[in-house]
Design an enzyme around this catalytic site. Sequence first.
Site, mmCIF file in Angstrom:
data_model
loop_
_atom_site.group_PDB
_atom_site.id
_atom_site.type_symbol
_atom_site.label_atom_id
_atom_site.label_comp_id
_atom_site.label_asym_id
_atom_site.label_seq_id
_atom_site.Cartn_x
_atom_site.Cartn_y
_atom_site.Cartn_z
ATOM 1 N N LYS A 52 8.628 2.551 -18.407
ATOM 2 C CA LYS A 52 8.885 1.250 -19.043
ATOM 3 C C LYS A 52 8.136 1.160 -20.375
ATOM 4 C CE LYS A 52 9.852 -0.684 -14.545
ATOM 5 N NZ LYS A 52 9.349 -1.292 -13.316
ATOM 6 N N GLN A 96 4.298 -4.532 -11.114
ATOM 7 C CA GLN A 96 5.015 -3.435 -10.466
ATOM 8 C C GLN A 96 4.928 -3.564 -8.939
ATOM 9 O OE1 GLN A 96 6.891 -1.017 -12.081
ATOM 10 N NE2 GLN A 96 7.541 -0.436 -10.031
ATOM 11 N N ASP A 119 11.787 -9.750 -14.985
ATOM 12 C CA ASP A 119 12.416 -9.120 -13.822
ATOM 13 C C ASP A 119 13.412 -10.069 -13.160
ATOM 14 O OD1 ASP A 119 11.932 -6.482 -13.198
ATOM 15 O OD2 ASP A 119 10.017 -6.860 -12.209
#
Length: 293
Positions: A52, A96, A119
């Site tokens: 990422k 994460q 997200d």
Amino acid sequence: MVQIIDGKAISDEIKAELKNEIEELRQRGITPKLTTILVGDDPASASYVRMKGKACDRLGMLSDNIPLPESTSQSELLAQIEKLAHDPAVHGILVQLPLPKHINETIILNAIPPEKDVDGFHPINKGRLAAGEDTFVPCTPAGIQEMLVRSGHNPEGKHIVIVGRSQIVGMPLAQLLMHKKKGANATVTVCHTGTRDMGFFTRQADIIVAAMGRPETITGEMVRPGCVVIDVGSNRIDDPECEKGYRFVGDVHFESVSKKAAAISPVPGGVGPMTITMLMKNTVKAAGASHSG
Ligand code: NAP
């Protein structure tokens, strides 16, 4: 000949468009920034976080990662999120997953401000998606929709069978594709472990999206000739013939399904690259919105 839906090529196309948007933002004095938080030292999670960061670098965006030890308490993690929530230079915050067992994932995800939730996992953003409002759509479903539209298989009017109803893939994808909107407006069927005869449904599909995390489960006999198949699965299986001793396969049995399907996305090189690119897209969107007054 079956069409291979190349997620890497489609994501390159989207990245080229994003570069222009990033340049426009830069001219307004804004550089989109994604901050990730990695708790613990799981190698797979560390590798996702690195990917990422690299994707941000390549697009000229800013990124940083906050590594925290496995022993980090829930309140310490919440304090870290609170700090980032108030930092105007940070546009996207990504924790994460998975988190260590002693930390409640829902409490953590709910602490990310919805406007930095790139997200799309915050309940406010989930609610907006369900209501068909503008929001941060979770990256994998957003990527699948883009893949279908850009490869010439617009979901509009199609019967789409999604196998899997997770909060990350199946459920938000079903909502996304059934709205009365461009690139959607599909008839959606969702299968799961409670489905009695999955083949009965998959054989009726114009488009199948396999997202169950079970290696090579969708076989040729479960699809009708001419259907389009998107394979979300990413399953690590042992293979002594590979240098690393393992390889990744999807939820679709590529060999048998590709003989019947009109189009299929491969694993790797299908949904995976799209997911990261949509994270970049959401971060650019967050940056633009944060300065829109
Ligand atoms: P998940 O949370 O484990 O959910 C799996 C879903 O599939 C559940 O709804 C489950 O049903 C259903 N399911 C499992 N076995 C089934 C079976 N035999 N028949 C019918 N339904 C079945 O998984 P996920 O997070 O959605 O991920 C799914 C797969 O996609 C995994 O391989 C994951 O690694 C991959 N993935 C890839 C990307 C990418 O970017 N490439 C991103 C996300 C996920 P129940 O609800 O009844 O349990």
